[in-house]
Every structure is written in C-alpha cells, then in structure tokens.
Write a protein that holds these residues in place. Structure first.
Motif, PDB file in Angstrom:
ATOM      1  N   ALA A   1       0.831  -1.211   0.000  1.00 38.07           N
ATOM      2  CA  ALA A   1       0.000   0.000   0.000  1.00 38.07           C
ATOM      3  C   ALA A   1       0.865   1.260   0.000  1.00 38.07           C
ATOM      4  O   ALA A   1       0.528   2.251  -0.655  1.00 38.07           O
ATOM      5  CB  ALA A   1      -0.940   0.006   1.207  1.00 38.07           C
ATOM      6  N   ARG A   2       1.966   1.222   0.703  1.00 39.52           N
ATOM      7  CA  ARG A   2       2.869   2.381   0.712  1.00 39.52           C
ATOM      8  C   ARG A   2       3.534   2.572  -0.657  1.00 39.52           C
ATOM      9  O   ARG A   2       3.844   3.689  -1.042  1.00 39.52           O
ATOM     10  CB  ARG A   2       3.905   2.225   1.820  1.00 39.52           C
ATOM     11  N   ARG A   3       3.713   1.471  -1.379  1.00 39.87           N
ATOM     12  CA  ARG A   3       4.283   1.570  -2.732  1.00 39.87           C
ATOM     13  C   ARG A   3       3.269   2.116  -3.736  1.00 39.87           C
ATOM     14  O   ARG A   3       3.642   2.511  -4.832  1.00 39.87           O
ATOM     15  CB  ARG A   3       4.816   0.213  -3.174  1.00 39.87           C
ATOM     16  N   ILE A   4       2.003   2.145  -3.354  1.00 40.55           N
ATOM     17  CA  ILE A   4       0.981   2.827  -4.147  1.00 40.55           C
ATOM     18  C   ILE A   4       0.969   4.305  -3.764  1.00 40.55           C
ATOM     19  O   ILE A   4       0.948   5.187  -4.619  1.00 40.55           O
ATOM     20  CB  ILE A   4      -0.417   2.200  -3.916  1.00 40.55           C
ATOM     21  N   TYR A   5       0.996   4.562  -2.467  1.00 41.28           N
ATOM     22  CA  TYR A   5       0.930   5.941  -1.958  1.00 41.28           C
ATOM     23  C   TYR A   5       2.084   6.793  -2.481  1.00 41.28           C
ATOM     24  O   TYR A   5       1.872   7.931  -2.905  1.00 41.28           O
ATOM     25  CB  TYR A   5       0.967   5.901  -0.423  1.00 41.28           C
ATOM     26  N   PHE A   6       3.294   6.239  -2.481  1.00 44.09           N
ATOM     27  CA  PHE A   6       4.468   7.043  -2.823  1.00 44.09           C
ATOM     28  C   PHE A   6       4.415   7.638  -4.240  1.00 44.09           C
ATOM     29  O   PHE A   6       4.593   8.853  -4.398  1.00 44.09           O
ATOM     30  CB  PHE A   6       5.760   6.251  -2.602  1.00 44.09           C
ATOM     31  N   PRO A   7       4.159   6.852  -5.289  1.00 48.61           N
ATOM     32  CA  PRO A   7       4.108   7.486  -6.611  1.00 48.61           C
ATOM     33  C   PRO A   7       2.934   8.458  -6.766  1.00 48.61           C
ATOM     34  O   PRO A   7       3.048   9.456  -7.480  1.00 48.61           O
ATOM     35  CB  PRO A   7       4.008   6.312  -7.596  1.00 48.61           C
ATOM     36  N   VAL A   8       1.815   8.196  -6.078  1.00 48.39           N
ATOM     37  CA  VAL A   8       0.705   9.148  -6.127  1.00 48.39           C
ATOM     38  C   VAL A   8       1.140  10.462  -5.485  1.00 48.39           C
ATOM     39  O   VAL A   8       0.868  11.547  -6.008  1.00 48.39           O
ATOM     40  CB  VAL A   8      -0.557   8.584  -5.444  1.00 48.39           C
ATOM     41  N   MET A   9       1.838  10.374  -4.362  1.00 51.81           N
ATOM     42  CA  MET A   9       2.344  11.572  -3.697  1.00 51.81           C
ATOM     43  C   MET A   9       3.285  12.340  -4.620  1.00 51.81           C
ATOM     44  O   MET A   9       3.205  13.570  -4.727  1.00 51.81           O
ATOM     45  CB  MET A   9       3.082  11.191  -2.408  1.00 51.81           C
ATOM     46  N   MET A  10       4.148  11.622  -5.310  1.00 52.43           N
ATOM     47  CA  MET A  10       5.091  12.276  -6.213  1.00 52.43           C
ATOM     48  C   MET A  10       4.356  12.952  -7.378  1.00 52.43           C
ATOM     49  O   MET A  10       4.731  14.042  -7.804  1.00 52.43           O
ATOM     50  CB  MET A  10       6.118  11.277  -6.734  1.00 52.43           C
TER      51      MET A  10
END
Length: 131
Positions: free
Chosen positions: A53-62
C-alpha cells in the motif's frame, strides 16, 4: 475556495515543491488559489515505501507534488496498484483501488492520495501494524 491551514509551531509542509516551515508560534495560512500542499505527516520518504500500500501511496504523492513528472511515476503506480488488487479480496478496498485509479487518470492526485491512505490503514490492520 480558499484553503486554510492551521500550523503547529515548527510544522513543515510542502507548497508547490518548496519545503516551508512555520515559526515558533501557531500560525494560520490561507491559500487563495490552487496549489499543491502536503503536511509533513503526509510526506513519505522513498525508504518508507516498504509495503504494497505504501508503494501505491508514494508514486501518487510524487505525482501530486510534481505534476510535470506524473508520467514518469504513472507506470510504477499502475504496477503497484495492479499487484495490490491481485491479492486483496475485500470489496470495499477494491472499490477504493478503482476510485484511486480514476482519480489519478483525472489528475485529481490529492483525492487519490487521501484514498491511498485508507489502503495503508487497511494494510496495517491486516498485518497487525496498528500504532
């Protein structure tokens, strides 16, 4: 519609790519136009993207913080979301995943980011990492 941020002393946030820090007293900041704003608590460092889930969040944040680079982040996002959806069976979570994808496609990155936080919460509950 203006965005009003109430800031704690010393609180950091990102405003259109610039890291800004509040002074030594509580403060209020009112943004009168559209801007990319992310509080310190919502900022994830690359080495913190350690779970699906954090690997989804990170690119969205970027994508949210630097929309001009969104195309470069999209493939990572799509891969990670597809992997996540392949193992999750909860209909509500799958619905959130679809909504995240739709928001990203519509360039509504902040909405996608906030829904991605729900995936992290779900994952933490399932894995027993509740703080």
């Amino acid at each position: 519609m203006p965005l009003k941020l109430s800031l704690k002393p010393g609180e950091k946030f990102v405003l259109n790519g610039a890291v800004v820090q509040n002074g030594d007293r509580r403060g209020v900041l009112v943004l009168q136009n559209k801007a990319s704003v992310l509080r310190e608590k919502d900022i994830m460092q690359p080495d913190e993207a350690t779970t699906p889930a954090r690997r989804i969040y990170f690119p969205v944040m970027m994508m949210y913080l630097d929309e001009s680079a969104a195309e470069r982040q999209y493939e990572e996002f799509a891969t990670r979301l597809t992997e996540f959806m392949g193992v999750v069976r909860n209909p509500e979570v799958l619905s959130d995943c679809i909504a995240i994808s739709k928001h990203v496609m519509a360039r509504e990155y902040y909405k996608a980011l906030m829904l991605s936080r729900k995936l992290i919460e779900y994952e933490d509950q399932r894995l027993g990492h509740v703080s």
